[in-house]
Design a protein around this motif. Structure first.
Motif, PDB file in Angstrom:
ATOM      1  N   MET A 281     -11.814  -0.913  10.502  1.00 18.66           N
ATOM      2  CA  MET A 281     -11.063  -1.620   9.461  1.00 18.66           C
ATOM      3  C   MET A 281     -11.690  -2.986   9.210  1.00 18.66           C
ATOM      4  O   MET A 281     -12.091  -3.668  10.147  1.00 18.66           O
ATOM      5  N   HIS A 282     -11.748  -3.386   7.927  1.00 18.71           N
ATOM      6  CA  HIS A 282     -12.257  -4.704   7.555  1.00 18.71           C
ATOM      7  C   HIS A 282     -11.388  -5.251   6.420  1.00 18.71           C
ATOM      8  O   HIS A 282     -11.200  -4.582   5.395  1.00 18.71           O
ATOM      9  N   ASN A 283     -10.858  -6.453   6.609  1.00 15.40           N
ATOM     10  CA  ASN A 283      -9.951  -7.086   5.636  1.00 15.40           C
ATOM     11  C   ASN A 283      -8.776  -6.178   5.299  1.00 15.40           C
ATOM     12  O   ASN A 283      -8.296  -6.135   4.162  1.00 15.40           O
ATOM     13  N   PHE A 284      -8.308  -5.461   6.300  1.00 16.37           N
ATOM     14  CA  PHE A 284      -7.218  -4.500   6.127  1.00 16.37           C
ATOM     15  C   PHE A 284      -5.949  -5.090   6.727  1.00 16.37           C
ATOM     16  O   PHE A 284      -5.855  -5.299   7.929  1.00 16.37           O
ATOM     17  N   LYS A 285      -4.972  -5.397   5.855  1.00 19.55           N
ATOM     18  CA  LYS A 285      -3.731  -6.044   6.268  1.00 19.55           C
ATOM     19  C   LYS A 285      -4.054  -7.334   7.029  1.00 19.55           C
ATOM     20  O   LYS A 285      -4.682  -8.222   6.483  1.00 19.55           O
ATOM     21  N   ASN A 286      -3.680  -7.424   8.304  1.00 18.65           N
ATOM     22  CA  ASN A 286      -3.983  -8.651   9.056  1.00 18.65           C
ATOM     23  C   ASN A 286      -5.238  -8.523   9.913  1.00 18.65           C
ATOM     24  O   ASN A 286      -5.500  -9.355  10.771  1.00 18.65           O
ATOM     25  N   ILE A 287      -6.026  -7.471   9.665  1.00 17.01           N
ATOM     26  CA  ILE A 287      -7.224  -7.209  10.478  1.00 17.01           C
ATOM     27  C   ILE A 287      -8.469  -7.597   9.690  1.00 17.01           C
ATOM     28  O   ILE A 287      -8.828  -6.937   8.709  1.00 17.01           O
TER      29      ILE A 287
ATOM     30  N   PHE B  65      -4.691 -10.932   2.502  1.00 14.30           N
ATOM     31  CA  PHE B  65      -4.304 -11.970   1.549  1.00 14.30           C
ATOM     32  C   PHE B  65      -5.521 -12.764   1.088  1.00 14.30           C
ATOM     33  O   PHE B  65      -6.372 -13.161   1.889  1.00 14.30           O
ATOM     34  N   GLU B  66      -5.600 -12.965  -0.228  1.00 17.86           N
ATOM     35  CA  GLU B  66      -6.667 -13.714  -0.888  1.00 17.86           C
ATOM     36  C   GLU B  66      -8.038 -13.024  -0.813  1.00 17.86           C
ATOM     37  O   GLU B  66      -9.066 -13.656  -1.045  1.00 17.86           O
ATOM     38  N   LYS B  67      -8.066 -11.737  -0.488  1.00 18.29           N
ATOM     39  CA  LYS B  67      -9.294 -10.944  -0.563  1.00 18.29           C
ATOM     40  C   LYS B  67      -9.184  -9.981  -1.741  1.00 18.29           C
ATOM     41  O   LYS B  67      -8.087  -9.618  -2.176  1.00 18.29           O
ATOM     42  N   ASP B  68     -10.320  -9.553  -2.270  1.00 19.53           N
ATOM     43  CA  ASP B  68     -10.290  -8.647  -3.416  1.00 19.53           C
ATOM     44  C   ASP B  68     -10.745  -7.233  -3.068  1.00 19.53           C
ATOM     45  O   ASP B  68     -10.901  -6.381  -3.950  1.00 19.53           O
TER      46      ASP B  68
ATOM     47  N   LYS C 154     -15.079   1.538   0.549  1.00 20.33           N
ATOM     48  CA  LYS C 154     -14.695   0.172   0.211  1.00 20.33           C
ATOM     49  C   LYS C 154     -13.806   0.236  -1.020  1.00 20.33           C
ATOM     50  O   LYS C 154     -14.191   0.770  -2.053  1.00 20.33           O
ATOM     51  N   LEU C 155     -12.604  -0.319  -0.897  1.00 20.21           N
ATOM     52  CA  LEU C 155     -11.614  -0.228  -1.958  1.00 20.21           C
ATOM     53  C   LEU C 155     -11.385  -1.587  -2.581  1.00 20.21           C
ATOM     54  O   LEU C 155     -11.098  -2.571  -1.894  1.00 20.21           O
ATOM     55  N   GLY C 156     -11.528  -1.659  -3.898  1.00 26.91           N
ATOM     56  CA  GLY C 156     -11.326  -2.896  -4.622  1.00 26.91           C
ATOM     57  C   GLY C 156      -9.892  -3.026  -5.116  1.00 26.91           C
ATOM     58  O   GLY C 156      -9.216  -2.028  -5.383  1.00 26.91           O
ATOM     59  N   VAL C 157      -9.444  -4.265  -5.221  1.00 21.04           N
ATOM     60  CA  VAL C 157      -8.103  -4.555  -5.709  1.00 21.04           C
ATOM     61  C   VAL C 157      -8.239  -5.496  -6.895  1.00 21.04           C
ATOM     62  O   VAL C 157      -8.806  -6.582  -6.781  1.00 21.04           O
ATOM     63  N   ASP C 158      -7.712  -5.071  -8.037  1.00 19.99           N
ATOM     64  CA  ASP C 158      -7.840  -5.866  -9.262  1.00 19.99           C
ATOM     65  C   ASP C 158      -6.541  -5.772 -10.045  1.00 19.99           C
ATOM     66  O   ASP C 158      -6.218  -4.718 -10.606  1.00 19.99           O
ATOM     67  N   ASP C 159      -5.796  -6.879 -10.076  1.00 21.27           N
ATOM     68  CA  ASP C 159      -4.546  -6.932 -10.822  1.00 21.27           C
ATOM     69  C   ASP C 159      -3.630  -5.767 -10.442  1.00 21.27           C
ATOM     70  O   ASP C 159      -3.142  -5.020 -11.291  1.00 21.27           O
ATOM     71  N   HIS C 160      -3.416  -5.607  -9.135  1.00 18.54           N
ATOM     72  CA  HIS C 160      -2.537  -4.568  -8.584  1.00 18.54           C
ATOM     73  C   HIS C 160      -3.032  -3.155  -8.895  1.00 18.54           C
ATOM     74  O   HIS C 160      -2.247  -2.205  -8.912  1.00 18.54           O
TER      75      HIS C 160
END
Length: 473
Positions: free
Chosen positions: A14-20, A86-89, A113-119
């Motif tokens: 896991m990388h930048n996953f929730k609090n990890i 939080f604050e990662k895309d 790798k999963l991107g997050v863009d405007d929910h």
């Protein structure tokens, strides 16, 4: 290679996953297996995760669930954007597998790798690589929006290349339907099926697809929270033949059927037959866990009338029976309901190689002595795999320390194993000591708390039960 392989999960990243920020858990043989040192007698089938509340234990099962959705060929939806730190895309998840095709082993690595863009969730990168006879052979890599590595496309017949790219472009990140894997898309698998140069790739993908669809069961804490009555979950499988000439199959539907512990339940007849067999299997084991206790399918008179009218369905009540007394399971204790709800999955994984069950807070509501014995049995005698999170330290006295990961307070290395554990050490006592007095070789396992601070903070001025609060002015 002409059959479905037996799949073992070896690691989860896991990388930048929730609090990890970064974390990895793995079964103890992983490093040896990566080198090609295969000894099934030395495999460990249990992996436990311990740590304080909010430290990342449940996150590991959430990550496994994302992997399961993608490998099954199903769609991620916008709720999966909540997993991004939080604050990662973007966030990344990876898993390693060992697949056995008649004692011909393949070590397989899957990363996404999963991107997050405007929910909105979308796949930025996805790759599948495997070692054939433990020689590196990277087969597939996709990057957003539709870039597929030539090494993979060049192995495909010319007439299929454009079709493959076209399907990838329109189905990988459908803004309406969500984000689909390109690797485990059933239409793309069908194209691969027609390429002999990709035969090993085809069987690897198909084996992982069936593993995720029908041999991986995940009971996260959300499962129990969202189903307050709990219940018995089972799979109802339907198969579709991809190629009739060589009798290749792929499961295109393997839905989870959930029968809650409510007063009345109702199932189509074909599903009821499967459910009845599941109950019979549960009753072979349950009395050895809860003495003289059985699950009973009851047909009261009023339900019998309903069944006569609606002949396509069967209505019934799920009850518990002990010493001749029958009680609907909705009235039983949470501990009994939890044991029954996970037992069919435990039996399946215990009995069958290539099955994995993952259970969040396995200790919740279960008597700790019984829990220790269950884990001991699974660790030493099972055919399949178990992954769990727990707070109950009794298990640490019944399991090899190499099968346990502990969470730390360091987000860049969330999961660690204890080192320098001797044969005479009690892992439970050692864990307690390292919480209170971390040594230089270990990250802090716990944010230490002060008993004095707890006492002081509980002493709030003005009692919440102060009668004056209830006097209207």
């Amino acid at each position: 290679m002409n059959n479905i392989g037996i799949v073992r999960l070896e690691s989860l990243r896991m990388h930048n996953f929730k609090n990890i920020e970064d974390g990895e858990i793995f079964y103890s043989e992983k490093k040896r297996v990566q080198r090609g040192d295969i000894d099934p007698d030395d495999f460990k089938n249990v992996l436990g995760i311990y740590g304080q509340n909010g430290s990342g234990k449940t996150s590991a099962l959430n990550a496994l669930r994302v992997i399961q959705i993608l490998l099954s060929g199903n769609s991620l939806n916008d709720t999966h954007t909540d997993y991004c730190m939080f604050e990662k895309d973007s966030y990344s998840i990876g898993a390693d597998f060992l697949i056995n095709f008649d004692n011909n082993y393949y070590y397989v690595q899957y990363d996404v790798k999963l991107g997050v863009d405007d929910h909105r969730i979308f796949i930025m990168e996805e790759s599948l690589s495997y070692k054939d006879n433990f020689k590196d052979n990277i087969t597939y890599k996709f990057s957003y929006p539709d870039n597929i590595n030539n090494q993979f496309l060049n192995k495909m017949k010319n007439e299929y290349r454009n079709t493959y790219k076209l399907i990838t472009r329109y189905e990988t990140n459908n803004t309406i339907g969500g984000a689909y894997s390109t690797i485990f898309n059933s239409k793309l698998i069908e194209i691969i099926n027609n390429n002999k140069s990709l035969e090993s790739y085809y069987w690897i993908v198909l084996s992982l697809n069936i593993f995720a669809s029908s041999r991986l069961s995940i009971y996260s804490i959300n499962y129990f929270n969202e189903n307050p009555n709990v219940g018995i979950r089972f799979r109802f499988k339907q198969e579709s033949i991809i190629n009739e000439n060589d009798n290749r199959h792929m499961i295109i539907k393997c839905g989870d059927i959930f029968v809650p512990f409510t007063y009345y339940s109702k199932l189509p007849k074909n599903q009821f037959i499967v459910f009845s067999n599941i109950v019979k299997t549960i009753n072979k084991v349950l009395p050895n866990i809860i003495p003289n206790y059985y699950v009973e399918i009851v047909m009261p008179k009023d339900i019998a009338v309903v069944n006569e009218v609606d002949s396509d369905y069967v209505s019934f009540v799920i009850a518990g029976k002990k010493n001749g007394h029958v009680i609907p399971l909705i009235h039983e204790s949470n501990g009994i309901k939890k044991i029954i709800s996970i037992l069919s999955g435990l039996i399946e994984a215990y009995s069958n190689e290539g099955c994995l069950i993952a259970i969040d807070e396995i200790d919740s509501g279960v008597f700790e002595y019984l829990l220790g014995e269950l884990i001991y049995a699974f660790d030493n005698f099972s055919n399949g795999q178990l992954m769990f999170t727990s707070h109950n330290l009794r298990i640490l006295e019944k399991i090899n320390y190499k099968s346990i990961f502990f969470t730390t307070t360091n987000p860049k290395e969330v999961f660690i194993q204890l080192t320098n554990v001797k044969g005479h050490n009690n892992l439970r006592d050692l864990y307690y000591r390292l919480i209170a007095n971390p040594d230089t070789n270990n990250y802090h396992l716990f944010d230490l708390i002060s008993t004095e601070d707890i006492i002081a903070s509980m002493n709030v001025e003005g009692s919440l039960l102060d009668d004056k609060m209830f006097i209207s002015r």
